[in-house]
Design an enzyme around this catalytic site. Structure first.
Site, PDB file in Angstrom:
ATOM      1  N   HIS A   1       0.829  -1.206   0.000  1.00 35.57           N
ATOM      2  CA  HIS A   1       0.000   0.000   0.000  1.00 35.57           C
ATOM      3  C   HIS A   1       0.860   1.251   0.000  1.00 35.57           C
ATOM      4  CE1 HIS A   1      -2.938  -2.596   2.439  1.00 35.57           C
ATOM      5  NE2 HIS A   1      -3.237  -2.649   1.160  1.00 35.57           N
TER       6      HIS A   1
ATOM      7  N   GLU B   1      -0.450 -14.351 -18.470  1.00 35.23           N
ATOM      8  CA  GLU B   1       0.460 -14.208 -17.333  1.00 35.23           C
ATOM      9  C   GLU B   1       1.030 -15.545 -16.894  1.00 35.23           C
ATOM     10  OE1 GLU B   1      -0.930 -11.025 -14.490  1.00 35.23           O
ATOM     11  OE2 GLU B   1      -2.828 -12.040 -14.844  1.00 35.23           O
TER      12      GLU B   1
ATOM     13  N   ASP C   1       3.793 -11.153 -13.799  1.00 31.18           N
ATOM     14  CA  ASP C   1       3.530 -12.530 -13.400  1.00 31.18           C
ATOM     15  C   ASP C   1       4.126 -13.524 -14.381  1.00 31.18           C
ATOM     16  OD1 ASP C   1       2.165 -12.561 -10.915  1.00 31.18           O
ATOM     17  OD2 ASP C   1       0.504 -11.541 -11.897  1.00 31.18           O
TER      18      ASP C   1
ATOM     19  N   CYS D   1       0.841  -5.088 -20.467  1.00 30.36           N
ATOM     20  CA  CYS D   1       0.568  -4.148 -19.375  1.00 30.36           C
ATOM     21  C   CYS D   1       1.433  -4.398 -18.146  1.00 30.36           C
ATOM     22  CB  CYS D   1      -0.916  -4.162 -19.009  1.00 30.36           C
ATOM     23  SG  CYS D   1      -1.463  -5.768 -18.430  1.00 30.36           S
TER      24      CYS D   1
HETATM   25  C1  PEP Z   1       1.288  -8.408 -14.528  1.00 34.88           C
HETATM   26  O1  PEP Z   1       1.298  -9.467 -13.902  1.00 34.88           O
HETATM   27  O2  PEP Z   1       2.162  -8.095 -15.365  1.00 34.88           O
HETATM   28  C2  PEP Z   1       0.208  -7.427 -14.309  1.00 34.88           C
HETATM   29  C3  PEP Z   1       0.099  -6.361 -15.060  1.00 34.88           C
HETATM   30  O3  PEP Z   1      -0.646  -7.662 -13.268  1.00 34.88           O
HETATM   31  P1  PEP Z   1      -0.288  -7.379 -11.733  1.00 34.88           P
HETATM   32  O4  PEP Z   1       1.042  -6.697 -11.681  1.00 34.88           O
HETATM   33  O5  PEP Z   1      -1.380  -6.546 -11.183  1.00 34.88           O
HETATM   34  O6  PEP Z   1      -0.258  -8.764 -11.166  1.00 34.88           O
HETATM   35 MG    MG Z   2      -0.476 -10.039 -12.836  1.00 31.87          MG
END
Ligand code: PEP
Ligand code: MG
Length: 578
Positions: free
Chosen positions: A190, A435, A459, A506
């Site tokens: 957080h 992922e 991930d 992303c």
């Molecule tokens: C990722 O795993 O790259 C992703 C964008 O999701 P998070 O970081 O929220 O797990």
């Molecule tokens: Mg992720």
């Protein structure tokens, strides 16, 4: 001079005097009270709870106007916990029945609560343990030391602490603290998230920082590289002052690119989207002229609060984002809560985490196992789709069966909404996050059932290389340029191309300007990232020739080892990458 390393979670450089906020509580020992002292001890406990309450309310009043709205809800959660009988009344019983001192009674009660939380199957509720611990510690500090040390902070100081609560973060911003360093916590804590949205340079996970830094000592915080320099010599200070000026100049230069198109030298339009965690982050996305939102991490709506948000609250939050970005795509990711999102600073002190949390019941798995939590979100997203270009995105897909079950639930929800007379976009695009290595390898099987892919490299790298993304002991192995990772990215892009569906990325890799050319060469045309990195990536897009970069990508994919890929990329980037 001494350098310590951690995870840089919020960019920027700060040079100044340290304020060491030591939150380590002394060992609590049991004391037996004489019968006549019992009521006095009860009063002392009540006084400490009252003081804690007043402090929280004062902090709430101090929240700056421009702080994210969620900052207030973090603090409200703490007030609610404090008011709960489990915290405010149960210890009084212990004081009276067992004739123990107030600190011990609170400790006993807090241990009991920890045990209960440990056994909870509901990941969302288990996550509340951090907040409960922070509230207990606030009351304990009042019992042990009187008022919080926060009030003694002078403006301009750099805070060095074991851990900071969300409430602390808000206070620090209000007091114009320039940066902070914590010994605990990871990039998804957080604290880190709020630091980014409040724009304060920060490093977390700097082990031993509170031990080595003395109050008032000059320190340098490099929030990009995650370096803390204690008692720097004159040359180092001069060097960092120069870097501070360079950063400022670069930011000014980049700011001029805001209105420029994200287009390559060979006229390929590239879509640069923003990742957001809270509706309030939209402002940063608009400021960076993002083409839309490529990842809205909705799970943050569910954190730091006493009960999960209902359909209406979610609907309002989503519509707020959609309305702020008219005619732009807003990709709302369904909730990705699970053990990994609970690993914040508290995890080390609150006890054992579930075994292999990242491989457990998280994201779409959790949603499918608990449709009562998932359905209101599906309804809220669908209803928000009537107000703009909403896309829905499913995280952590690992089997087609999961995808089909989600699609069935979406269809069911649509029929229900239709019967009830709600408006929604019946053709809302539904995308899947890639992922899990299995999903990348079989991306061709998923593609016909989806409207887009988005590669979550955070991930994907964790699962491909078998390294816990939150464990700093193995973070040296976390390498986006590992040939296995590049092959999986390439497989996904190819599968998308063949099925004629767009492929975005992303994960953090998309926002790292060092990788822009390679990703363009691999055929990626949509990048989604933290708004702070968007202009840097745009700059690299504008100096790239996408077609020529395909050769670079082929060479990278044919490289025999990671080192060779690094050399290739460094050579290609020259001085261009940030
Ligand atoms: C990722 O795993 O790259 C992703 C964008 O999701 P998070 O970081 O929220 O797990
Ligand atoms: Mg992720």
């Amino acid at each position: 001079m001494l350098s310590l390393h951690g995870a840089g979670v919020s960019d920027g450089i700060s040079i100044g005097a340290a304020f060491v906020l030591s939150r380590e509580l002394p060992d609590i020992t049991p004391q037996t009270l004489t019968p006549e002292n019992v009521e006095q001890e009860v009063e002392r406990f009540i006084g400490a709870v009252k003081a804690a309450r007043e402090q929280l309310l004062k902090i709430r009043e101090q929240i700056p106007r421009d702080a994210p709205l969620e900052a207030a809800s973090f603090i409200d959660t703490h007030v609610l916990i404090l008011d709960d009988k489990m915290i405010s009344a149960a210890p009084i019983e212990i004081i009276r029945k067992e004739r123990r001192n107030a600190e011990w009674a609170l400790k006993i009660q807090s241990d009991r609560l920890s045990e209960i939380f440990e056994k909870m199957e509901d990941a969302y509720l288990r996550n509340k343990q951090t907040d409960v611990r922070q509230v207990v510690e606030r009351v304990l500090r009042n019992l042990l030391r009187g008022p919080d040390e926060d009030d003694k902070l002078d403006p301009g100081e750099i805070v060095v602490a074991t851990d900071l609560t969300p409430a602390d973060t808000v206070v620090l911003k209000h007091k114009r603290i320039h940066a902070f360093v914590t010994t605990m916590g990871g990039p998804i804590s957080h604290t880190a998230i709020l630091a980014r949205s409040l724009g304060i340079p920060a490093i977390v996970g700097v082990h031993n920082a509170t031990r080595y830094v003395r109050g008032g000592e000059e320190i340098i915080v490099d929030g990009k590289r995650g370096v803390l320099i204690i008692a720097p010599d004159a040359n180092t200070v001069a060097e960092y002052r120069k870097r501070q000026r360079d950063i400022l100049r670069r930011r000014e230069e980049l700011a001029r690119l805001r209105r420029s198109r994200a287009i390559t030298l060979d006229k390929q339009d590239i879509v640069l989207l923003a990742n957001i965690e809270l509706p309030a982050d939209v402002k940063a996305a608009i400021d960076a002229h993002a083409a839309g939102i490529g990842l809205y991490r909705t799970e943050f709506l569910f954190m730091n609060r006493a009960s999960p948000p209902g359909e209406e609250e979610q609907f309002r939050a989503y519509v707020r984002v959609v309305r702020a970005l008219p005619n732009k795509p807003v990709t709302i990711r369904t909730i990705d809560i699970g053990a990994d999102k609970q690993v914040d600073g508290a995890a080390h002190s609150v006890g054992r985490l579930p075994v292999n949390p990242a491989l457990g019941l998280r994201a779409v798995r959790l949603c499918l196992s608990d449709p009562s939590m998932f359905r209101p979100q599906l309804r809220a997203i669908l209803r928000a789709s009537a107000y703009g270009r909403v896309r829905m995105m499913i995280p952590m897909l690992s089997s087609q069966d999961e995808l089909f079950r989600v699609l069935d639930l979406v269809e069911e929800t649509k029929s229900q909404l239709k019967r009830q007379g709600h408006k929604f976009n019946p053709r809302i695009p539904i995308g899947g996050m890639v992922e899990v290595p299995a999903t990348a390898i079989s991306a061709d099987l998923f593609a016909p059932h989806l409207d887009f892919f988005s590669i979550g490299t955070n991930d994907l790298i964790q699962y491909t290389l078998a390294i816990d993304r939150t464990d700093d002991a193995v973070s040296y192995l976390y390498d986006p340029l590992h040939p296995a990772v590049l092959r999986l990215i390439s497989l996904t892009i190819e599968a998308g191309r063949k099925a004629r569906i767009p492929v975005a990325m992303c994960g953090e890799m998309a926002g790292d300007a060092r990788y822009t050319k390679l990703l363009l060469g691999l055929g990626l045309r949509e990048f989604s990232m933290h708004p702070a990195t968007l202009l840097m990536v745009k700059r690299n897009v504008r100096i790239s020739h996408a077609a020529k970069l395909a050769k670079l990508a082929r060479r990278a994919l044919a490289s025999r080892d990671t080192e060779a890929v690094h050399e290739l990329i460094d050579y290609e980037n020259g001085d261009d990458a940030a």
